[in-house]
Design a protein around this motif. Structure first.
Motif, PDB file in Angstrom:
ATOM      1  N   SER A 145      35.286  45.300  42.539  1.00 38.47           N
ATOM      2  CA  SER A 145      34.246  45.102  41.526  1.00 38.47           C
ATOM      3  C   SER A 145      34.853  44.810  40.159  1.00 38.47           C
ATOM      4  O   SER A 145      34.143  44.783  39.160  1.00 38.47           O
ATOM      5  N   GLU A 146      36.176  44.586  40.138  1.00 38.70           N
ATOM      6  CA  GLU A 146      36.863  44.357  38.868  1.00 38.70           C
ATOM      7  C   GLU A 146      37.674  43.061  38.930  1.00 38.70           C
ATOM      8  O   GLU A 146      38.288  42.755  39.957  1.00 38.70           O
ATOM      9  N   PRO A 147      37.707  42.290  37.830  1.00 41.20           N
ATOM     10  CA  PRO A 147      38.598  41.124  37.774  1.00 41.20           C
ATOM     11  C   PRO A 147      40.051  41.564  37.878  1.00 41.20           C
ATOM     12  O   PRO A 147      40.387  42.728  37.642  1.00 41.20           O
ATOM     13  N   ARG A 228      23.816  42.243  45.402  1.00 43.38           N
ATOM     14  CA  ARG A 228      24.783  43.336  45.289  1.00 43.38           C
ATOM     15  C   ARG A 228      26.212  42.932  45.605  1.00 43.38           C
ATOM     16  O   ARG A 228      27.158  43.585  45.164  1.00 43.38           O
ATOM     17  N   VAL A 229      26.397  41.869  46.368  1.00 45.81           N
ATOM     18  CA  VAL A 229      27.750  41.504  46.794  1.00 45.81           C
ATOM     19  C   VAL A 229      27.789  40.023  47.157  1.00 45.81           C
ATOM     20  O   VAL A 229      26.783  39.446  47.577  1.00 45.81           O
ATOM     21  N   TYR A 257      35.007  34.157  38.416  1.00 45.75           N
ATOM     22  CA  TYR A 257      33.719  33.463  38.519  1.00 45.75           C
ATOM     23  C   TYR A 257      32.713  34.315  39.286  1.00 45.75           C
ATOM     24  O   TYR A 257      31.565  34.479  38.868  1.00 45.75           O
ATOM     25  N   ALA A 258      33.134  34.834  40.437  1.00 53.43           N
ATOM     26  CA  ALA A 258      32.230  35.563  41.328  1.00 53.43           C
ATOM     27  C   ALA A 258      31.613  36.769  40.633  1.00 53.43           C
ATOM     28  O   ALA A 258      30.394  36.989  40.697  1.00 53.43           O
ATOM     29  N   LEU A 259      32.449  37.564  39.973  1.00 54.85           N
ATOM     30  CA  LEU A 259      31.958  38.798  39.355  1.00 54.85           C
ATOM     31  C   LEU A 259      31.151  38.499  38.089  1.00 54.85           C
ATOM     32  O   LEU A 259      30.206  39.233  37.763  1.00 54.85           O
TER      33      LEU A 259
END
Length: 297
Positions: A145-147, A228-229, A257-259
């Protein structure tokens, strides 16, 4: 499109104080199905993304969703489409789903899901479906959940533009063939596969580093998406450019990008024997949170 006959089968297991029942889910079961999927958003990302987009109508979903009920409550499911995938299935549910799959015959190209239940499902189906082309019994599921804090994102990795589909499609085909062992161009000449790649590009979920206008040095896509994901897939570097850090820096860029733009958690799964890929994913911050198993036909 021709209509396809669907066998309606309900299996009931009577116990001393309850009844367990398996049946094909209907549109009215959508809320209950979403609750089951929400129990493990990372593991269930692929199926959850399909259900959120298409509901439970088999034609829109691309397959049936089978449900297992205990005391009238939906507790687990099995998606039966191009893939056969278990969702939250215990032993009784697995046995029921295996019996339904045995009766209808194999229609899927693979069985994919949590390693323990999937292994049990395959043990029940193998005597009837025959040998698999390949079994991958240990595929770590990874998430973050973190870059990335340790690897700088590759500044040259960007979204693929629509007019670049013919540039990235050969790389996608090479990746798929290398990963799965068969070409996605087989059967229909690649029409469905090209359409899927085009969809990912159009929705802004295909990323690549392209040099000299036509040389793909890194590529990846964000496939399944829920609130959520999201699930990163198709990560690939040409063999002649591996070992240069392109995968790590490229993944750091896609993860960013995703997060930032897609979902609060990014996930993926990888073959246990692909040690360089696992090391690259760990380097950018992914941690193992589960294990999948795949049976390929």
């Amino acid at each position: 499109m021709t209509e396809q006959a669907t066998e309606t089968v309900t299996v009931t297991v009577l116990g001393p104080a309850n009844a367990s029942t398996a049946r094909v889910l209907e549109p009215g079961d959508l809320d209950a199905a979403l609750r089951v999927l929400a129990r493990d958003p990372v593991t269930n990302a692929f199926v959850a993304s399909r259900v959120r987009a298409a509901g439970l109508d088999p034609w829109r979903l691309g397959g049936e969703m089978w449900g297992w009920f205990e005391r009238g409550e939906l507790v687990s499911m099995c998606y039966s489409g191009a893939n056969l995938m278990l969702i939250g299935a215990g032993e009784e549910a697995v046995r029921s789903f295996a019996e339904r799959a045995r009766r209808q015959g194999r229609r899927c190209s693979s069985i994919v899901g949590p390693a323990g239940p999937t292994a049990m499902l395959w043990a029940l189906l193998e005597p009837h479906w025959g040998p698999a082309r390949e079994i991958r019994s240990c595929q770590p599921v990874m998430a973050t959940s973190e870059p990335s804090e340790r690897v700088a994102p590759d500044p040259f990795v960007r979204r693929v533009r629509r007019e670049e589909i013919d540039v990235v499609l050969p790389a996608c085909v090479r990746m798929f063939t290398e990963e799965v062992g068969v070409s996605p161009l087989a059967g229909d000449g690649g029409l469905l596969y090209r359409a899927r790649v085009a969809e990912l590009i159009t929705t802004g979920r295909a990323f690549a580093r392209i040099e000299d206008g036509d040389q793909v040095l890194f590529k990846a896509e964000i496939g399944a998406v829920t609130d959520r994901v999201c699930q990163i897939q198709g990560v690939w570097v040409p063999p002649e450019h591996r070992g240069k850090g392109l995968a790590r820096a490229g993944m750091a860029a896609v993860l960013e990008y995703a997060l930032r733009e897609v979902a609060p958690v990014a996930s993926l799964y990888v073959n246990d024997f692909n040690l360089p890929a696992r090391a690259a994913y760990r380097a950018v911050g992914f941690e193992e949170v589960g294990t999948f198993m795949s049976v390929l036909f």
